[in-house]
Scaffold this motif. Sequence first.
Motif, PDB file in Angstrom:
ATOM      1  N   ASP A  39       0.847  -1.194   0.000  1.00 37.24           N
ATOM      2  CA  ASP A  39       0.000   0.000   0.000  1.00 37.24           C
ATOM      3  C   ASP A  39       0.886   1.248   0.000  1.00 37.24           C
ATOM      4  OD1 ASP A  39      -2.596  -1.354   0.168  1.00 37.24           O
ATOM      5  OD2 ASP A  39      -1.937  -1.969   2.162  1.00 37.24           O
ATOM      6  N   ARG A  40       0.705   2.103   1.013  1.00 33.12           N
ATOM      7  CA  ARG A  40       1.560   3.267   1.204  1.00 33.12           C
ATOM      8  C   ARG A  40       2.405   3.077   2.455  1.00 33.12           C
ATOM      9  NH1 ARG A  40      -2.723   8.041   1.561  1.00 33.12           N
ATOM     10  NH2 ARG A  40      -3.756   6.433   2.818  1.00 33.12           N
ATOM     11  N   GLU A  43       0.706   2.593   6.053  1.00 32.17           N
ATOM     12  CA  GLU A  43      -0.706   2.594   5.661  1.00 32.17           C
ATOM     13  C   GLU A  43      -1.636   2.194   6.807  1.00 32.17           C
ATOM     14  OE1 GLU A  43      -3.991   3.019   3.025  1.00 32.17           O
ATOM     15  OE2 GLU A  43      -1.911   3.706   2.930  1.00 32.17           O
ATOM     16  N   ARG A  44      -1.208   1.272   7.668  1.00 37.16           N
ATOM     17  CA  ARG A  44      -2.097   0.824   8.741  1.00 37.16           C
ATOM     18  C   ARG A  44      -2.439   1.955   9.700  1.00 37.16           C
ATOM     19  NH1 ARG A  44      -2.619  -1.666   5.431  1.00 37.16           N
ATOM     20  NH2 ARG A  44      -2.285  -3.863   4.973  1.00 37.16           N
ATOM     21  N   TRP A  45      -1.511   2.885   9.872  1.00 38.75           N
ATOM     22  CA  TRP A  45      -1.817   4.038  10.717  1.00 38.75           C
ATOM     23  C   TRP A  45      -2.901   4.903  10.085  1.00 38.75           C
ATOM     24  CZ3 TRP A  45      -0.604   5.252  15.609  1.00 38.75           C
ATOM     25  CH2 TRP A  45       0.452   4.570  16.210  1.00 38.75           C
ATOM     26  N   LYS A  80      -3.112   9.723  14.554  1.00 37.32           N
ATOM     27  CA  LYS A  80      -2.679   8.626  13.691  1.00 37.32           C
ATOM     28  C   LYS A  80      -2.139   9.122  12.351  1.00 37.32           C
ATOM     29  CE  LYS A  80      -7.225   7.637  11.645  1.00 37.32           C
ATOM     30  NZ  LYS A  80      -6.805   7.726  10.230  1.00 37.32           N
ATOM     31  N   ASP A  81      -2.762  10.113  11.747  1.00 32.46           N
ATOM     32  CA  ASP A  81      -2.269  10.610  10.465  1.00 32.46           C
ATOM     33  C   ASP A  81      -0.925  11.317  10.632  1.00 32.46           C
ATOM     34  OD1 ASP A  81      -4.394   9.675   8.904  1.00 32.46           O
ATOM     35  OD2 ASP A  81      -5.625  11.408   9.416  1.00 32.46           O
ATOM     36  N   ARG A  82      -0.762  11.993  11.768  1.00 34.39           N
ATOM     37  CA  ARG A  82       0.524  12.650  12.019  1.00 34.39           C
ATOM     38  C   ARG A  82       1.629  11.606  12.199  1.00 34.39           C
ATOM     39  NH1 ARG A  82       4.584  14.157  11.607  1.00 34.39           N
ATOM     40  NH2 ARG A  82       5.720  15.948  12.493  1.00 34.39           N
ATOM     41  N   VAL A  83       1.305  10.475  12.826  1.00 36.59           N
ATOM     42  CA  VAL A  83       2.282   9.408  12.977  1.00 36.59           C
ATOM     43  C   VAL A  83       2.673   8.849  11.611  1.00 36.59           C
ATOM     44  CG1 VAL A  83       2.722   7.105  13.930  1.00 36.59           C
ATOM     45  CG2 VAL A  83       1.492   8.801  15.295  1.00 36.59           C
ATOM     46  N   ALA A  84       1.675   8.653  10.732  1.00 41.99           N
ATOM     47  CA  ALA A  84       1.975   8.157   9.385  1.00 41.99           C
ATOM     48  C   ALA A  84       2.854   9.154   8.629  1.00 41.99           C
ATOM     49  CB  ALA A  84       0.678   7.902   8.624  1.00 41.99           C
ATOM     50  N   GLU A  88       6.746   8.709   6.922  1.00 39.74           N
ATOM     51  CA  GLU A  88       7.063   9.102   5.551  1.00 39.74           C
ATOM     52  C   GLU A  88       8.218  10.099   5.533  1.00 39.74           C
ATOM     53  OE1 GLU A  88       3.412  10.491   3.772  1.00 39.74           O
ATOM     54  OE2 GLU A  88       3.103   8.522   2.828  1.00 39.74           O
ATOM     55  N   ALA A  89       8.169  11.063   6.461  1.00 46.24           N
ATOM     56  CA  ALA A  89       9.249  12.052   6.545  1.00 46.24           C
ATOM     57  C   ALA A  89      10.562  11.391   6.939  1.00 46.24           C
ATOM     58  CB  ALA A  89       8.880  13.143   7.557  1.00 46.24           C
ATOM     59  N   TYR A  90      10.486  10.426   7.832  1.00 49.29           N
ATOM     60  CA  TYR A  90      11.705   9.732   8.266  1.00 49.29           C
ATOM     61  C   TYR A  90      12.328   8.975   7.101  1.00 49.29           C
ATOM     62  CZ  TYR A  90      14.789   7.836  11.845  1.00 49.29           C
ATOM     63  OH  TYR A  90      15.888   7.544  12.618  1.00 49.29           O
ATOM     64  N   ALA A  91      11.505   8.331   6.300  1.00 46.27           N
ATOM     65  CA  ALA A  91      12.012   7.589   5.146  1.00 46.27           C
ATOM     66  C   ALA A  91      12.656   8.530   4.128  1.00 46.27           C
ATOM     67  CB  ALA A  91      10.881   6.804   4.492  1.00 46.27           C
ATOM     68  N   ARG A  92      12.071   9.713   3.955  1.00 46.07           N
ATOM     69  CA  ARG A  92      12.649  10.695   3.020  1.00 46.07           C
ATOM     70  C   ARG A  92      13.992  11.203   3.530  1.00 46.07           C
ATOM     71  NH1 ARG A  92       7.277  12.638   2.858  1.00 46.07           N
ATOM     72  NH2 ARG A  92       7.827  14.326   4.294  1.00 46.07           N
ATOM     73  N   LYS A  93      14.137  11.261   4.852  1.00 46.56           N
ATOM     74  CA  LYS A  93      15.340  11.833   5.452  1.00 46.56           C
ATOM     75  C   LYS A  93      16.605  11.109   4.996  1.00 46.56           C
ATOM     76  CE  LYS A  93      16.021  11.289   9.920  1.00 46.56           C
ATOM     77  NZ  LYS A  93      17.424  10.867  10.187  1.00 46.56           N
ATOM     78  N   PHE A  94      16.524   9.791   4.812  1.00 48.94           N
ATOM     79  CA  PHE A  94      17.714   9.055   4.367  1.00 48.94           C
ATOM     80  C   PHE A  94      17.490   8.380   3.009  1.00 48.94           C
ATOM     81  CE2 PHE A  94      15.216   6.125   6.909  1.00 48.94           C
ATOM     82  CZ  PHE A  94      15.277   4.930   6.203  1.00 48.94           C
ATOM     83  N   LYS A  95      16.455   8.877   2.299  1.00 52.35           N
ATOM     84  CA  LYS A  95      16.181   8.391   0.931  1.00 52.35           C
ATOM     85  C   LYS A  95      16.013   6.868   0.906  1.00 52.35           C
ATOM     86  CE  LYS A  95      18.541  12.225  -1.426  1.00 52.35           C
ATOM     87  NZ  LYS A  95      18.819  12.996  -0.211  1.00 52.35           N
ATOM     88  N   ALA A  96      15.132   6.380   1.740  1.00 55.44           N
ATOM     89  CA  ALA A  96      14.891   4.941   1.838  1.00 55.44           C
ATOM     90  C   ALA A  96      14.440   4.381   0.491  1.00 55.44           C
ATOM     91  CB  ALA A  96      13.821   4.664   2.892  1.00 55.44           C
ATOM     92  N   PRO A  97      15.032   3.282   0.034  1.00 56.02           N
ATOM     93  CA  PRO A  97      14.651   2.673  -1.253  1.00 56.02           C
ATOM     94  C   PRO A  97      13.352   1.880  -1.120  1.00 56.02           C
ATOM     95  CG  PRO A  97      16.375   1.371  -0.234  1.00 56.02           C
ATOM     96  CD  PRO A  97      16.155   2.561   0.666  1.00 56.02           C
TER      97      PRO A  97
END
Length: 446
Positions: A39-40, A43-45, A80-84, A88-97
């Motif tokens: 999903d995204r 997504e569960r959050w 919950k949306d803020r946690v999601a 997403e922001a954390y993944a962008r921080k280190f360019k997660a593949p």
Amino acid sequence: MTAEKTSIDTLVVGAGQAGVAMSEHLSTLGVPHLVLERDRIAERWRTGRWDSLVANGPAWHDRFPGLEFDDVDPDAFAGKDRVADYFEAYARKFKAPIRTGVEVTSVVRNVGRPGFVVQTSQGVIEANRVVVATGPFQRPVIPPIAPKEGNIVQIHSADYRNPQQLPEGAVLVVGAGSSGVQIADELQRAGKQVYLSVGPHDRPPRSYRNRDFCWWLGVLGEWDKEVATPGREHVTIAVSGARGGHTIDFRVLAKQGITLTGLTKSFNDGRVAFEVDLAANLAQGDENYLSLLNAADAYIARNGLDLPEEPAARHTLPDPQCVTHPLLELDLVAAGVSSIVWATGYAVDYSWLNVNALDAKGKPSHQRGVSSEPGIYFLGLPWLSRRGSSFIWGVWHDAKHIADHIATQHKYLAYGDASQRQAEARQKARPDASPADSQQLADLLN
């Protein structure tokens, strides 16, 4: 991702908090990897929770070490949306593949060569290692005792969103962990008559003597406890961050208007029967609550901390009538019950994982996430390595341990591949080369 075959050192399945944490540590260690999410991110959050859900821990605690909630008070509880958004922001921080919209449908070990064949909705991937980061909330469980009649709306807490979703009439909420208690409270505040079926549970204080219970479990070493108390491994925790955070008190809920019952036993001809265990379950929850207060008081005295006393925390309301004269049976029609919310937890689903990493009951067989099948890892499960393993900060630390294990294996494999290439190159260059010549060539290749 194209439909062509792709090869990667490590494949991570799932991009929730576990998958994001895993990717960060693998990136830091230089291990080539890919994260797939059907999903995204997180997504569960977003869509697997009710509308008003907030994190059960304060923002200073329920996060990863590398990023704070910049718009949430440290002692507040993120929605919950803020946690999601945070993940997403954390993944962008280190360019997660991370590749979203890709579902893993099968993992099978290769025969006669290392690694695994991973079938996905967008093609085949060859991976030396696979990290299963799909978490514990995979398949909502409604017990087989659920009534078969179609005149009552029945939903799992995973599908509950808000009170307006349910029809007019009373509601039976089965399960009194964090989800069941918060949903029952919300429904009652919305004007519904609510029956709450209460089973065994732990009931920590939301805060005590000016410290959140997350802090107390930390300094008391409870989060790092590595072995669960026998028989208490799966006991739910009744705690809430709703409305600014508060201690769950079932007697307060009863005074508020919720009718408490014991564990739900059976349904028959439109009637539901309850166990005679409500008082015992509340007493056990009280014991857990008071034991934490006692441990906190002892810690304060032992360490000479200047924290305000809180005698009111030990005051309890008298048992309400629903406890002293428990309801053992309820006629659903006569009581006007039109819906049942099953807050009865989840089961794991590893039907796609066709490797020797599960026990006879289909549960992961592992040691701190390193499975019995070499090259398969599990992350994000309760008690993976400690009590805090399934919590946001806990999964980050478990991911570090697994990533270190993977990095070590990656180095061994890389050495073996390089050694083989060097030997082939030496043989091809000069079959009769002297040891000195061979060493010189190896140095050049390195």
